[in-house]
Design an enzyme around this catalytic site. Structure first.
Site, PDB file in Angstrom:
ATOM      1  CG  PHE A   1       7.085   6.198   5.756  1.00  0.00           C
ATOM      2  CD1 PHE A   1       8.416   6.430   6.047  1.00  0.00           C
ATOM      3  CD2 PHE A   1       6.681   6.263   4.439  1.00  0.00           C
ATOM      4  CE1 PHE A   1       9.325   6.720   5.037  1.00  0.00           C
ATOM      5  CE2 PHE A   1       7.574   6.533   3.434  1.00  0.00           C
ATOM      6  CZ  PHE A   1       8.907   6.776   3.733  1.00  0.00           C
TER       7      PHE A   1
ATOM      8  N   PRO B   1       0.826  -1.214   0.000  1.00  0.00           N
ATOM      9  CG  PRO B   1       0.002  -1.017   2.180  1.00  0.00           C
ATOM     10  CD  PRO B   1       0.671  -1.986   1.260  1.00  0.00           C
ATOM     11  N   PRO B   2       0.578   2.206  -0.902  1.00  0.00           N
ATOM     12  CG  PRO B   2       0.023   3.292  -2.883  1.00  0.00           C
ATOM     13  CD  PRO B   2      -0.387   2.147  -2.008  1.00  0.00           C
ATOM     14  CB  CYS B   3       2.610   3.918   3.422  1.00  0.00           C
ATOM     15  SG  CYS B   3       2.256   4.183   5.158  1.00  0.00           S
ATOM     16  CD  GLN B   4       1.694   8.526  -0.438  1.00  0.00           C
ATOM     17  OE1 GLN B   4       0.625   8.500   0.135  1.00  0.00           O
ATOM     18  NE2 GLN B   4       1.970   7.741  -1.459  1.00  0.00           N
TER      19      GLN B   4
END
Length: 371
Positions: A82, A77-80
């Site tokens: 973090f 999943p794209p996770c900007q």
């Protein structure tokens, strides 16, 4: 297996090589989904093209997800949001709603195993991630993570990924990672991936997307691959007689001259191009505007930025950027893996993918405990 955020299918291809059957996939970009379906023999009943949040609301409508036991769910999943400097919890950051959707899907399907892959920065927030997974999945699952390097598994590329593996079968995840480690091998170098492919030149006609010729490349052509060790590594014993997606993009005369002059391993600061280098006053900012790859080492990380230009991925011995087929080889896709959609999207699909042979090693590690 179910592949979420499937892209063009790099993770699925490696897991399929390890013995898993791609059963259902989710991807939001049509062109990427079409590539996935073409190469994985999946029909529309086994694929949801759209937002995973909508899929989560309609899981009961898909017999493929309800009438069968799902062994494995995987996805990145794209996770900007973090960043370690970000004080907001990952799960509460609106930029991470796809991460939350991944957890929701797992909680509904409850597969025997799951894989979450992501950028290395996720490791900094692992304590939070661990808490999130426990909140969504309860105490049935055991999970852990490792930072894995694609080059440790033969991939001719510098690529590091955060890999989290969990299961509800009572298996110690560290045992799975120990099996994955057994798949390590010496990496190939860039020359191995590029050797034997037809010569290409940069396309010189600007604004003409559908040009097909042997000079700048063809979407498909007859071709007899040299059966090198690298060929066998990505293709096995299969005989492949077609070459797909080996096609170059437009470059202006100045860039072509820069490509010619730069020696391998050199960037924008090299003296050979000082007289024609644009942005000379901002060299410190644009030192990586151009980079010529070195054939004797592994390649720099293939990224989706290549869809804009390949100036940072200059072919080591030809005056052009890498072709999509060459990028796919560096990502260890089989040579008969066909990319669909507009030409620039071929680069995006390959750049976003998990290297196939890294995925295969992960799959083999899990498969040891299934068999």
């Amino acid at each position: 297996m179910v592949d979420l955020f499937a892209g063009c299918g790099g993770l699925s291809t490696g897991l399929e090589q390890a013995g898993f059957t791609p059963w259902f996939a989710n991807e939001i970009v049509n062109a990427f989904a079409n590539t996935y379906k073409l190469n994985h023999n999946i029909d529309d009943d086994h694929m949801f093209v759209g937002d995973i949040n909508i899929l989560n609301q309609h899981i009961k409508d898909y017999s493929a997800l309800n009438d069968h036991n799902i062994t494995l769910v995987c996805g990145g999943p794209p996770c900007q949001g973090f960043s370690a400097a970000n004080r907001q919890r990952i799960i509460d950051d609106p930029r991470n709603q796809l991460y939350k959707a991944y957890l929701t899907f797992l909680s509904k399907i409850r597969p025997e195993f799951f894989i979450m892959e992501n950028v290395r920065g996720m490791a900094k927030k692992y304590n939070e991630i661990e808490e999130n997974f426990k909140d969504f999945l309860g105490s049935d699952y055991k999970f852990s993570f490792k930072l894995l390097y694609a080059q440790d598994f033969g991939v001719p590329q510098n690529r590091e990924r955060f890999i989290m593996i969990g299961n509800r079968m009572g298996i110690d995840p560290e045992s799975i990672f120990s099996e994955i480690e057994k798949e390590k091998r010496k990496p190939f170098v860039l020359r191995d991936a590029l050797y034997g492919l037809p010569h290409l030149e940069a396309k010189k006609e600007k604004g003409k997307a559908n040009i097909e010729n042997t000079e700048s490349g063809l979407t498909v052509r007859d071709f007899n691959y040299p059966h090198t060790e690298f060929y066998k590594f990505i293709n096995g014993d299969r005989v492949i007689t077609k070459l797909y997606n080996h096609k170059n993009r437009y470059n202006n005369p100045r860039d072509i001259e820069i490509f010619k002059r730069l020696p391998q391993g050199a960037n924008s600061l090299h003296e050979s191009i000082a007289d024609i280098m644009p942005y000379a006053r901002r060299n410190g900012i644009f030192k990586d505007k151009y980079f010529k790859l070195d054939e004797n080492v592994i390649c720099k990380t293939i990224t989706s930025h290549m869809r804009f230009d390949c100036n940072m991925y200059i072919h080591p011995w030809e005056a052009r950027g890498l072709s999509p087929r060459e990028a796919a080889r560096i990502q260890t896709f089989p040579d008969d893996y066909i990319l669909t959609g507009p030409q620039n999207s071929w680069y995006a699909q390959v750049g976003n993918a998990v290297p196939v042979k890294l995925a295969r090693a992960i799959g083999l590690g899990i498969m040891k405990f299934i068999k």
